[in-house]
Structures are given as C-alpha cells and as structure tokens.
Design an enzyme around this catalytic site. Structure first.
Site, short mmCIF file in Angstrom:
data_model
loop_
_atom_site.label_atom_id
_atom_site.label_comp_id
_atom_site.label_asym_id
_atom_site.label_seq_id
_atom_site.Cartn_x
_atom_site.Cartn_y
_atom_site.Cartn_z
N GLU A 16 37.99 97.63 11.48
CA GLU A 16 39.04 96.82 12.07
C GLU A 16 39.26 97.11 13.55
OE1 GLU A 16 43.89 96.03 11.77
OE2 GLU A 16 42.89 97.22 10.21
N TYR A 27 41.70 70.67 27.17
CA TYR A 27 41.88 70.22 28.55
C TYR A 27 41.10 68.94 28.84
CZ TYR A 27 44.36 74.48 29.87
OH TYR A 27 45.29 75.48 29.97
N ASP A 57 43.11 99.59 8.63
CA ASP A 57 44.37 100.32 8.52
C ASP A 57 44.95 100.13 7.12
OD1 ASP A 57 44.26 101.12 11.17
OD2 ASP A 57 45.53 99.50 11.90
#
Length: 362
Positions: free
Chosen positions: A195, A97, A247
């Site tokens: 995780e 920005y 996972d």
C-alpha cells in the site's frame, strides 16, 4: 489504426448509430446503465468476482437533464472516434477541458467527475475499456521492483527492461495500458502488492525482493486500474501467487478488496481487473494484539466503515468477520510502519516470512 483501435472505434460508432435508429423509429433516445451501488453488486460464481446485477438506470432524452447527458455522450463519442482514427491519446483531465471548445454549450462538462462518469458509461455500454479508447488517467506513480524482464511497446518502439537490474531504487513505472507489456522472463516466486511508499522503500532497502524472489508492486494507496490489470496478468499468465500488504484499517481493507474482488465503481471490469485468488497479508487486528503494535484509536468514520464492511458481500467470510469484529472490540488501528517498533528488519526477517509461510506462499 491497429485492429484493436478499429474495433473500439466501430463499437463507439455502433453506439451512436443506436441513438440515430431510436430517432428514426420515433422513440425517445435513451441509454441504460447498470446501477452503481453496493446493493446492485452480486457474486459471479463462474468468474469468481463481484459484478453488477440486473438493476439499471436510464439516461433518457425525455427530460432536459437527460437530453443533455445524451448530447454530451454523442459529442464524446465523436471525439473518441476521431482520436482513435488519428492514433492519438488524451487524459481524462484533458477531455474535461477539451469539452469547453465544443460548439454547443450544453455539451460541455460542468466538472471532471461528470466527464469521468460518462467515459465509464461508454465503457459499459460499448464493452470497450477506456484504455482501448486511448484515454488515460493522470500518472498513478505505481511501480514494480523484482526479478522480471519485460518488453514494453512505446511511441518510440519496443524496449526491453529488467525490473531489478535496469531500474533505480524507484523501480519500473507501470504504464497506463499494461496490455502493451510482454513478459519475457520471470524468476519471481510471488507478487507482493504494498500500500504505502514508505513500506515499499523499506522492503527494497532490506533486499526483500532479492532474498525471497518477490515482485513488489507499489499500489500507491487505492490502486489505479493499470496496477490492478498488471497484477491480474502476473497471476493469470505467470501463475504467481498474489498477496496484498496494507495498513490495518477499514480503508486499507477496501484496497485489498479492490485488488481481489473489484470495486463498485469498476464492477463492469472485474473480470479484467480483479484477482480473486489474491490473499491479504496486511496488518490484521490479531497482529495488533499479538505484537502489541503502536496504534491509533478508531474514529467514528472508521467504526462506520467497519460496520459497513460487515455487510459488504466482498467481506462476508469467516476470516473477515472475525477480524473486523475484533477490531471493533479493541477499538484500534495500526499502520504498516508500526512494525518498525520491533526493529527496521522485523518486517522482512520475521513478519512477512512467517505470514507468507502460513499462507503456503513460501
């Protein structure tokens, strides 16, 4: 300015001076950057990590597009040098920005991906990390829970924190630059990078960190650089074994890969961020079969990702080839929370202790 800030500023100014010298010598200004592709990743046997190879891409002013890239680089260098001189900091989002206020429209960024990539380019060619530029990402939310006392340098001065006794259930939030942390006292036996937030909360609720001396680091999905840097420091400086609990799917294997071997995007920082001694303790395809875990079928993108990992140099070991081929054969994936099918305490009383014992951590 501190000595580190002064060095970072000098490196930036030296980079800008290179462009000036090229102009003075009648050369077309240019900047060479390693090609950021999997095919340009090679194994550094001495450092035991994956790094960029010799292939390079050139940002050159011999085209309009190339000239604009270098113009943006010069404006960004000027901004970063001023920021360091004033002992200020900003986020990657703010840089995007801020460029809208620059006096040359051609120097303004089209999107944040462009500004992010330029900061990475400057890291590579200046050999200074963005943290030393005082650039930070938005909060990653990653946290630590365990028997570790630290001293952290903040804008309000130094403060000491025990990452179990002095924090709530959420744990200690990892700062943008973990090199501002001093390790004072550690009773941990190992680091367990987790995780998902749900599994991290399960471990804390079950008192896993207290019972086994685990320093639990919540990765929050794909781990931020600060998380990987702290993990590496915990291993290198405190000699703590590092394990990664994820996972059982190809995307989670890549999370492990980024902790252990580094990522393609940040291969120039592998020696700074990667912990090659890290061990995978996540859900294995073999666990899906052994424990008959609840599963989901592999999607087409999962299959494609697994096949790509068979070609990925970070996963070309007997262990990973065996597990990935098994997963393709059974056509299933499973989450960490699938272990709850055997009871809420199964993960902390049976699964993790057995895996850690097999790996020689406990």
């Amino acid at each position: 300015m501190s000595a580190d800030d002064d060095r970072a500023r000098e490196q930036l100014i030296d980079l800008a001076a290179r462009f000036y010298d090229q102009f003075e010598q009648g050369e077309v200004p240019s900047m060479s950057i390693p090609t950021r592709t999997k095919s340009n990743i090679e194994y550094d046997e001495e450092a035991d990590v994956w790094v960029y190879g010799d292939r390079e891409s050139t940002r050159s002013a011999n085209s309009v597009r190339g000239a604009q890239k270098l113009l943006k680089a010069v404006y960004t260098i000027d901004f970063l040098a001023d920021q360091l001189e004033q002992d200020r900091s900003s986020t990657l989002r703010e840089l995007y920005y801020l460029s809208e206020s620059w006096d040359n429209d051609n120097a303004q960024f089209n999107d944040q991906d462009e500004s992010n990539q330029l900061v990475e380019d400057l890291e590579i060619v200046s050999e200074v990390t963005r943290e030393d530029f005082h650039m930070r990402p938005e909060e990653s939310g990653a946290k630590v829970m365990g028997p570790l006392r630290i001293r952290e340098q903040t804008n309000r001065g130094a403060r000491e924190i025990h990452c179990q006794d002095d924090v709530g259930q959420g744990g200690y939030q990892i700062p943008n630059n973990p090199d501002t942390i001093e390790f004072l006292e550690c009773d941990a036996e190992f680091v367990l990078c987790v995780e998902t937030g749900g599994m991290r909360d399960r471990l804390v609720e079950n008192g896993f960190d207290e019972e086994f001396g685990a320093l639990t680091v919540h990765l929050g999905g794909q781990p931020a650089r600060a998380t990987r840097r702290l993990t590496k420091r915990l291993h290198d400086e405190l000699d703590l074994p590092v394990t990664v609990f994820t996972d059982g799917d190809p995307w989670s294997y890549r999370i492990f890969g980024s902790v252990a071997y580094g990522s393609i995007k940040s291969a120039h920082l592998s020696e700074y961020l990667a912990t090659p001694q890290a061990q995978f303790i996540g859900i294995q395809p073999a666990d899906i079969v052994e424990y008959d875990l609840p599963t989901d079928p592999l999607s087409d993108s999962d299959v494609n990702a697994l096949e790509n990992e068979l070609e990925d140099p970070r996963f070309q070991t007997d262990y990973w080839e065996e597990q990935i081929e098994l997963q393709l054969e059974i056509d299933k994936k499973a989450e960490q929370q699938a272990l709850a099918a055997r009871g809420l305490d199964f993960v902390t009383e049976t699964y993790l202790p057995e895996r850690l014992d097999e790996m020689g951590v406990l």
